[in-house]
Scaffold this motif. Structure first.
Motif, mmCIF file in Angstrom:
data_model
loop_
_atom_site.group_PDB
_atom_site.id
_atom_site.type_symbol
_atom_site.label_atom_id
_atom_site.label_comp_id
_atom_site.label_asym_id
_atom_site.label_seq_id
_atom_site.Cartn_x
_atom_site.Cartn_y
_atom_site.Cartn_z
ATOM 1 N N SER A 183 0.835 -1.217 0.000
ATOM 2 C CA SER A 183 0.000 0.000 0.000
ATOM 3 C C SER A 183 0.861 1.255 0.000
ATOM 4 N N GLN A 184 1.942 1.246 0.806
ATOM 5 C CA GLN A 184 2.849 2.384 0.841
ATOM 6 C C GLN A 184 3.514 2.592 -0.517
ATOM 7 N N HIS A 185 3.776 1.500 -1.181
ATOM 8 C CA HIS A 185 4.368 1.511 -2.525
ATOM 9 C C HIS A 185 3.480 2.283 -3.486
ATOM 10 N N ILE A 186 2.176 2.001 -3.441
ATOM 11 C CA ILE A 186 1.225 2.641 -4.354
ATOM 12 C C ILE A 186 1.016 4.107 -3.959
ATOM 13 N N LYS A 187 1.023 4.406 -2.662
ATOM 14 C CA LYS A 187 0.857 5.795 -2.207
ATOM 15 C C LYS A 187 1.981 6.686 -2.720
ATOM 16 N N GLU A 188 3.205 6.188 -2.725
ATOM 17 C CA GLU A 188 4.340 6.966 -3.232
ATOM 18 C C GLU A 188 4.165 7.260 -4.720
ATOM 19 N N LEU A 189 3.636 6.270 -5.450
ATOM 20 C CA LEU A 189 3.394 6.465 -6.882
ATOM 21 C C LEU A 189 2.326 7.536 -7.097
ATOM 22 N N TYR B 38 -8.823 6.593 -2.693
ATOM 23 C CA TYR B 38 -8.179 5.284 -2.540
ATOM 24 C C TYR B 38 -8.417 4.723 -1.140
ATOM 25 N N SER B 39 -8.346 3.403 -1.082
ATOM 26 C CA SER B 39 -8.437 2.666 0.178
ATOM 27 C C SER B 39 -7.237 1.734 0.215
ATOM 28 N N LEU B 40 -6.213 2.143 0.948
ATOM 29 C CA LEU B 40 -4.937 1.420 0.922
ATOM 30 C C LEU B 40 -4.486 1.080 2.341
ATOM 31 N N PRO B 41 -5.113 0.080 2.964
ATOM 32 C CA PRO B 41 -4.648 -0.345 4.290
ATOM 33 C C PRO B 41 -3.267 -0.983 4.187
#
Length: 459
Positions: free
Chosen positions: A316-322, A339-342
């Motif tokens: 999820s952190q990976h996608i948030k940085e993108l 987004y919903s990124l737990p």
């Protein structure tokens, strides 16, 4: 499904049984037509010689003479006019003999019991140990008339049967060979067709005709071969399309670069136009660079599955940085992103998976409508993680969705002609996800949007 092994066993056993029956019938026919008359004639001659010898030697002891003959392999029955009966040698199983037969022989006629014995199977006919299955000849000794009936003993008949058994086994061998040749042709015929089809396929002809209605292994093989031929044909078409697309995608920026380079050579060109042309050239160079990078990445993915460098990271952190990297572009197009990124830990290659999220997000942005929306969600379940990218863009029809992972394919160029792209992005996505043991599912409707769901298994 009848297996080829079972079919071969059944056919072989059938050949053996059928050849045995046919050989038996042929041998029985041979016995009835040839051997039986010859045997009757031979034994008639022997019986007449016995009677002639007795008549030529009136001083001989008839009983002793017949007893000696029986010891060398004959069953003998002697009937007198007085009704007295005498047997010599092995016993007859059945001694029934019509009285008229005895009377006819006593009156000088010859009885051909072997020839006229009922036509049954050759074993019964040849070995029937019955008095009626004998030769009867008249015999005169010391003025008395007798009826002499003889037949070879069974032991002697066994020696005579070698000809018949020779015919029997010879016919069995010949018939078995013929039937095996015929059955082998039946079994090998589809293999020969497969060989011809293989040669045709190797020459680039993908239209093959095979018998796929069989229910054995050859039927399955034929079906698989036809499926392989179709896939090879599709691959060949994709290869040609690939070459055509990559040639176009390389030639187009090169032509632009050449054209604007020629314009730069003009001395009267203003500085503003010169900067504009340089910007275009740099853009085309970046386009070519992006294309070659994606091609190299695809080649690496196709060539070596060991390219994966897995480690545990926060997906999820990976996608948030993108998302943060593309926030300016999202705001520029007025797109609403939610987004919903737990926090979700995953064991995989973060660098390659970043290319997956990058491609999916840029597609959602590029093909979206102004003031549209994008939804990104991560759903961690017991065995899998589902990552969803959903947009409200131009969407695709069913035919376009079927080909969306083909290399260089772009959905409806007319509707997306203002959007730059190589047509390799989703192909890279599918390949990377597959290397991670996952699956990519695309659902889309024209003018409504597209949803891409990536399923990654949890180790």
């Amino acid at each position: 499904m009848k297996s080829l092994y079972t079919k071969f066993v059944v056919i072989t056993i059938g050949i053996m049984l059928l050849s045995g029956v046919l050989a038996f019938v042929a041998s029985n026919t041979y016995y009835q037509q040839k051997l039986k008359p010859a045997n009757d004639q031979k034994n008639t001659k022997i019986a007449l010689e016995m009677a002639a010898f007795v008549e030529e030697h009136p001083d001989i002891n008839l009983n002793e003479y017949l007893k000696n003959l029986s010891s060398i392999g004959y069953q003998i029955y002697l009937a007198e006019k007085t009704g007295k009966e005498t047997y010599f040698g092995a016993k007859f199983r059945n001694t029934t003999l019509h009285s008229s037969t005895k009377d006819s022989v006593l009156n000088g006629e010859v009885y051909h019991g072997i020839l006229h014995f009922p036509k049954q199977t050759f074993v019964t006919g040849f070995f029937a140990n019955e008095l009626s299955n004998s030769i009867g000849v008249p015999l005169t000794h010391r003025g008395e008339n007798y009826a002499l009936f003889i037949r070879p003993d069974i032991k002697l008949l066994f020696n005579e049967m070698h000809v018949l058994f020779g015919w029997l086994f010879g016919l069995m061998i010949v018939l078995s060979i013929l039937m095996v040749i015929i059955s082998a042709k039946y079994l090998v015929k589809p293999i020969s067709k497969l060989t011809i089809a293989t040669k045709s396929l190797s020459q680039g002809s993908y239209s093959v005709e095979l018998d796929t209605k069989r229910s054995d292994e050859l039927g399955v093989l034929s079906q698989s071969f036809k499926q392989m031929a179709r896939k090879l044909e599709q691959s060949d078409e994709m290869r040609k399309e690939f070459i055509s697309n990559i040639s176009h995608d390389i030639q187009s920026p090169l032509s632009n670069i050449k054209g604007y380079t020629n314009l730069l050579e003009k001395e009267e060109l203003s500085s503003n136009n010169r900067m504009q042309y340089v910007t275009v050239i740099n853009g085309e160079i970046s386009r070519l660079s992006n294309l070659t990078k994606q091609l190299l990445l695809l080649a690496s993915l196709d060539r070596n599955e060991d390219i994966l460098q897995k480690k545990t990271f926060n997906l999820s952190q990976h996608i948030k940085e993108l998302i943060r990297n593309y926030q300016w572009l999202i705001n520029e197009k007025g797109i609403m992103l939610s987004y919903s990124l737990p926090d979700t830990e995953f064991f995989g290659d973060p660098s390659l998976l970043n290319a997956v999220w990058d491609n999916l997000l840029t597609n959602a942005i590029k093909y979206n409508n102004p003031d549209g929306s994008i939804e990104i969600a991560v759903d961690a379940r017991e065995n899998s993680i589902f990552i969803t990218f959903k947009d409200t863009g131009i969407g695709m029809n069913e035919k376009e969705v079927e080909r969306i992972f083909d290399r260089f394919y772009r959905a409806d160029v007319a509707r997306s002609r203002t959007v730059d792209g190589t047509g390799l992005g989703l192909s890279i996505v599918a390949t990377i996800v597959k290397l991670h043991g996952g699956h990519t599912d695309v659902k889309s409707r024209e003018n409504e949007g597209t949803s891409v769901v990536v399923e990654l298994p949890r180790d």
